[in-house]
Design an enzyme around this catalytic site. Structure first.
Site, mmCIF file in Angstrom:
data_model
loop_
_atom_site.group_PDB
_atom_site.id
_atom_site.type_symbol
_atom_site.label_atom_id
_atom_site.label_comp_id
_atom_site.label_asym_id
_atom_site.label_seq_id
_atom_site.Cartn_x
_atom_site.Cartn_y
_atom_site.Cartn_z
ATOM 1 N N TRP A 324 0.919 -1.213 -0.052
ATOM 2 C CA TRP A 324 -0.094 -0.032 -0.142
ATOM 3 C C TRP A 324 0.784 1.128 -0.116
ATOM 4 O O TRP A 324 0.702 2.255 -0.521
ATOM 5 C CB TRP A 324 -0.845 0.278 1.210
ATOM 6 C CG TRP A 324 -1.743 1.104 1.391
ATOM 7 C CD1 TRP A 324 -3.001 1.343 0.849
ATOM 8 C CD2 TRP A 324 -1.598 2.484 2.001
ATOM 9 N NE1 TRP A 324 -3.475 2.745 1.136
ATOM 10 C CE2 TRP A 324 -2.612 3.201 1.888
ATOM 11 C CE3 TRP A 324 -0.315 2.981 2.604
ATOM 12 C CZ2 TRP A 324 -2.633 4.578 2.307
ATOM 13 C CZ3 TRP A 324 -0.373 4.216 3.356
ATOM 14 C CH2 TRP A 324 -1.653 5.024 3.147
ATOM 15 N N HIS A 325 2.107 1.146 0.766
ATOM 16 C CA HIS A 325 3.060 2.314 0.786
ATOM 17 C C HIS A 325 3.513 2.479 -0.411
ATOM 18 O O HIS A 325 3.824 3.767 -0.712
ATOM 19 C CB HIS A 325 3.955 2.313 1.950
ATOM 20 C CG HIS A 325 3.504 2.467 3.366
ATOM 21 N ND1 HIS A 325 2.539 1.300 3.985
ATOM 22 C CD2 HIS A 325 3.193 3.531 4.060
ATOM 23 C CE1 HIS A 325 2.324 2.087 5.183
ATOM 24 N NE2 HIS A 325 2.652 3.313 5.304
ATOM 25 N N GLY A 326 4.019 1.654 -1.507
ATOM 26 C CA GLY A 326 4.431 2.124 -2.520
ATOM 27 C C GLY A 326 4.472 0.769 -3.650
ATOM 28 O O GLY A 326 4.727 -0.265 -3.086
#
Length: 383
Positions: A324-326
């Site tokens: 989700w973060h990257g």
């Protein structure tokens, strides 16, 4: 529009003044918030206003259809329409190149060059945040925890609420949406409190994060020229840069929402004073970690099954959180690393040992607690 920009310094007082001039007109206040939020978002790239509007229309409609339908199969179908539309947009804009590049890389590994240069896709700002926020609405309507709204303006304002649109906190529909139905009276003390929170957030962002960033960029952009100890120092500066950036933006969002009579959830609670990694994740990006707990971990079975299920679900949560973060393998490795940190606590049943802040009801932490804080911080810096 950035919070620490001249544009926002002009934008906020204008919206604030107009908003409280409409104090007796709840619908007009909500309409103003929706318009202001679209202006706020559109100043980055107006084309993506259609994207957030489409998601809003889909979830508003699906919520009503889910409530009207008694047949479970159809209710589930409407829920999946919402999930697939929202995650489909997120997947296309954020992860298309990642999957295509790895697909091409797999062929290149076997000597086949597909001559792929990547897609020219612009990632919409805040899409990861408002996607999860609006998904909480349809999921909670499906679970019958929330009645679907018939007020499209209030729902539009909820989805696009500008203080937390681009960087969170990721609000639950059960918490934020009902606040758009209630009359809001100007509260001087709450507004002063909000201004203090904004100033504290700006201090974190401008003074701490931006100054740390200068050293971090210098060190990491020229890492071949520096010794190992300097690279470690760069990692420590980066750790404080991330905290100053992210928690600073959250503080500004929370403070700004108070100016308009809204309450947003706390997103950071002294995470670098955590005594183990489980406590750290209860105090870091709280809105995201609790979102994954409520909408992924518990539906997967949570901690109800045997140890194998607990371990499996823990790794799923951390790997998905990393992704989700990257869209990069480094984020997935980061998620897996945090899962490995968490595993010994889970196996020994110590993952809920520290629920209160360190040195609660005491002046100072003990030497043991200081040692635990130091170890947890080092693990965080390493990750």
């Amino acid at each position: 529009m950035l919070f620490n920009s001249l544009d926002f310094a002009i934008f906020l007082p204008i919206v604030f003044a107009l908003y409280w001039l409409l104090q007796k007109q709840l619908k007009l206040q909500n309409l103003l918030i929706a318009i202001a939020s679209y202006i706020f978002y559109g100043m980055w790239d107006w084309r993506f206003l259609f994207l957030i509007l489409f998601s809003t229309i889909v979830d508003y409609t699906m919520g009503i259809l889910i409530e009207r339908e008694n047949q479970q199969t159809k209710r589930k179908l409407f829920l999946w329409v919402s999930i697939l539309v929202n995650l489909g947009f997120l997947g296309y804009f954020k992860y298309s190149n990642f999957f295509l590049e790895n697909f091409v890389g797999a062929f290149q590994f076997f000597g086949q060059d597909l001559n792929f240069r990547g897609l020219d896709i612009v990632l919409p700002v805040g899409i990861s945040f408002y996607t999860f926020q609006t998904l909480s609405y349809t999921i909670d309507v499906y679970r019958k925890k929330l009645a679907p709204t018939k007020d499209f303006i209030a729902f539009t304002a909820f989805v696009s609420f500008f203080p937390q649109l681009v960087a969170g906190p990721i609000e639950r529909a059960t918490h934020l949406l009902p606040q758009f139905y209630k009359k809001r009276q100007f509260d001087y003390d709450l507004a002063v409190n909000g201004m203090r929170q904004i100033l504290w957030g700006l201090f974190k962002k401008v003074v701490i994060a931006d100054n740390c960033a200068q050293f971090v960029n210098q060190i990491f952009n020229n890492y071949e020229d520096y010794s190992g100890s300097t690279l470690v120092l760069g990692a420590v500066f980066f750790t404080f840069q991330i905290y100053g950036d992210f928690s600073g933006y959250s503080d500004i969002a929370i403070g700004t929402s108070r100016l308009f009579g809204f309450d947003l959830m706390r997103n950071f609670a002294y995470p670098y004073f955590s005594r183990d990694i489980a406590e750290f994740w209860r105090r870091w990006h709280i809105s995201l970690s609790t979102w994954f707990r409520d909408y992924l971990y518990i539906p997967l079975g949570g901690s109800r099954g045997g140890m194998w299920m607990k371990v499996r679900n823990t790794f799923i949560i951390f790997l998905v959180s990393g992704f989700w973060h990257g869209a990069n393998w480094t984020f997935i490795v980061w998620g897996g690393l945090n899962a490995l940190y968490f595993l010994p606590l889970l196996l020994r049943g110590n993952n809920r040992n520290h629920l209160e802040v360190v040195a609660y009801d005491r002046w100072f932490p003990s030497f043991k607690e200081l040692f635990q804080i130091g170890i947890t911080f080092i693990l965080t810096v390493f990750a």
